[in-house]
Design a protein around this motif. Structure first.
Motif, mmCIF file in Angstrom:
data_model
loop_
_atom_site.group_PDB
_atom_site.id
_atom_site.type_symbol
_atom_site.label_atom_id
_atom_site.label_comp_id
_atom_site.label_asym_id
_atom_site.label_seq_id
_atom_site.Cartn_x
_atom_site.Cartn_y
_atom_site.Cartn_z
ATOM 1 N N UNK A 64 0.865 -1.177 0.000
ATOM 2 C CA UNK A 64 0.000 0.000 0.000
ATOM 3 C C UNK A 64 0.902 1.228 0.000
ATOM 4 N N UNK A 65 0.735 2.102 -0.989
ATOM 5 C CA UNK A 65 1.523 3.328 -1.061
ATOM 6 C C UNK A 65 0.770 4.463 -0.378
ATOM 7 N N UNK A 66 1.321 4.947 0.752
ATOM 8 C CA UNK A 66 0.687 6.080 1.418
ATOM 9 C C UNK A 66 1.386 7.387 1.048
ATOM 10 N N UNK A 67 0.782 8.496 1.400
ATOM 11 C CA UNK A 67 1.285 9.836 1.088
ATOM 12 C C UNK A 67 1.626 9.995 -0.401
ATOM 13 N N UNK A 68 0.707 9.590 -1.303
ATOM 14 C CA UNK A 68 1.023 9.664 -2.733
ATOM 15 C C UNK A 68 1.210 11.095 -3.229
ATOM 16 N N UNK A 69 0.589 12.065 -2.547
ATOM 17 C CA UNK A 69 0.750 13.467 -2.911
ATOM 18 C C UNK A 69 1.496 14.262 -1.833
ATOM 19 N N UNK A 70 2.114 13.576 -0.868
ATOM 20 C CA UNK A 70 2.732 14.259 0.277
ATOM 21 C C UNK A 70 1.733 15.220 0.928
ATOM 22 N N UNK A 71 0.545 14.694 1.198
ATOM 23 C CA UNK A 71 -0.525 15.484 1.806
ATOM 24 C C UNK A 71 -0.866 16.716 0.966
ATOM 25 N N UNK A 72 -0.839 16.553 -0.346
ATOM 26 C CA UNK A 72 -1.204 17.612 -1.269
ATOM 27 C C UNK A 72 -0.060 18.476 -1.744
ATOM 28 N N UNK A 73 1.096 18.393 -1.085
ATOM 29 C CA UNK A 73 2.196 19.297 -1.420
ATOM 30 C C UNK A 73 2.708 19.077 -2.837
ATOM 31 N N UNK A 74 2.720 17.829 -3.322
ATOM 32 C CA UNK A 74 3.232 17.574 -4.663
ATOM 33 C C UNK A 74 2.321 18.180 -5.727
ATOM 34 N N UNK A 75 1.021 18.039 -5.546
ATOM 35 C CA UNK A 75 0.098 18.631 -6.511
ATOM 36 C C UNK A 75 0.213 20.152 -6.480
ATOM 37 N N UNK A 76 0.283 20.724 -5.290
ATOM 38 C CA UNK A 76 0.429 22.175 -5.178
ATOM 39 C C UNK A 76 1.704 22.658 -5.864
ATOM 40 N N UNK A 77 2.750 21.842 -5.813
ATOM 41 C CA UNK A 77 4.038 22.250 -6.379
ATOM 42 C C UNK A 77 4.044 22.234 -7.900
ATOM 43 N N UNK A 78 3.238 21.353 -8.511
ATOM 44 C CA UNK A 78 3.311 21.203 -9.969
ATOM 45 C C UNK A 78 2.105 21.773 -10.703
#
Length: 307
Positions: free
Chosen positions: A222-236
């Motif tokens: 199971x892969x958790x934190x796929x977006x680093x709690x949203x930070x990755x989406x916010x960054x890109x």
């Protein structure tokens, strides 16, 4: 998925053209069942995009927030979702899941995953009983030892419950890249069915040892934190989608990030969390359409790293 607003970005003529090019394919694909992977130890098939509940489902007794999370769950199951993952550590999240299941019923596709999280192994059974009451489910598909807290005693409890048929699978969890040496040792020594760990486009340490070991030992991931709690989406989100997105049917950045994760052959399911139905639908879209092969995964990584 984050306290920041997540907006789909479609910018520039090239990115817009790519989105238009793949939109009919994605719409057609979503009429089909989502991509699923089998749990190595049991053969049970799981859709590759699940639903996490950390932070987003910790809403207490707020009627509007409970209704909104129920809508998220309803959309999740309408789109073929399976695994919902929670924990006693997540505040009122378990009760929120239970509220949603009472409102919509318990779908046949539900794969209920939760955790035991207490330092005293003797307290494990009572905590598990409370968790089951909050969910209102007859049986968990998976119970895990959360962040290895008291793992030796809890694994004995969970293994006994599995042997008695009271739960389906047993696992351990870690997050933020912590305690990988200990996780590796447990994976080698104990007959666990699942390991939950952090894996995303920015956190790839698990590729070196843990993911190959999971494949070797037949342990679901199971892969958790796929977006680093949203930070990755916010960054890109202010950057145009890379050209490779069109080749893998990714209509937006969340799907791009998730397809990279679940296309790894050792990963069974990723568990993004969200509080909004439109984001849930974006996330679930990652379980449809073509998946990147190793060459495309390398191209995706290069595109991400160049931002």
């Amino acid at each position: 998925m984050t306290t920041m607003d997540r907006r789909r970005f479609i910018g520039g003529a090239a990115a817009g053209a790519a989105a238009l090019a793949i939109a009919p394919h994605v719409a057609h694909a979503q009429a089909q069942p989502p991509l699923a992977r089998r749990i190595p130890s049991s053969g049970v098939a799981l859709p590759v995009i699940g639903l996490g509940t950390w932070i987003t489902f910790n809403v207490g007794n707020d009627p509007a927030a409970l209704a909104q999370r129920t809508d998220v769950m309803r959309a999740f199951f309408e789109m073929g979702g399976g695994m919902i993952d929670s924990s006693p550590m997540y505040g009122s999240a378990q009760a929120t899941v239970g509220h949603g299941l009472r409102e919509i019923g318990i779908p046949e596709t539900l794969f209920a995953a939760d955790k035991v999280w207490t330092s005293d192994a003797d307290d494990g059974p009572s905590q598990i009983a409370e968790t089951q009451a909050l969910w209102g489910v007859p049986r968990f598909g998976l119970l895990q030892v959360h962040n290895l807290l008291g793992w030796e005693g809890h694994l004995e409890t969970l293994e006994a419950m599995k042997a008695e048929g009271r739960i389906g699978h047993v696992g351990i969890t870690t997050s933020h890249g912590r305690r990988h040496d200990e996780v590796e040792a447990i994976m080698r020594q104990r007959p666990i069915d699942f390991v939950q760990l952090t894996y995303n486009m920015a956190d790839r340490e698990a590729e070196a040892r843990l993911l190959p070991l999971a494949a070797e030992r037949g342990i679901a991931v199971i892969a958790n934190r796929p977006f680093r709690q949203g930070a990755l989406v916010d960054a890109v989100q202010s950057a145009p989608l890379p050209a490779v997105a069109a080749e893998i049917g990714a209509a937006n950045w969340p799907q791009f990030l998730l397809k990279f994760i679940v296309s790894h052959p050792a990963v069974t399911v990723a568990i993004p969390a969200t509080r909004r139905v439109e984001h849930l639908r974006e996330n679930m879209g990652a379980a449809h359409g073509p998946m990147p092969d190793p060459a495309l995964r390398a191209e995706m990584a290069r595109a991400f790293e160049s931002l």
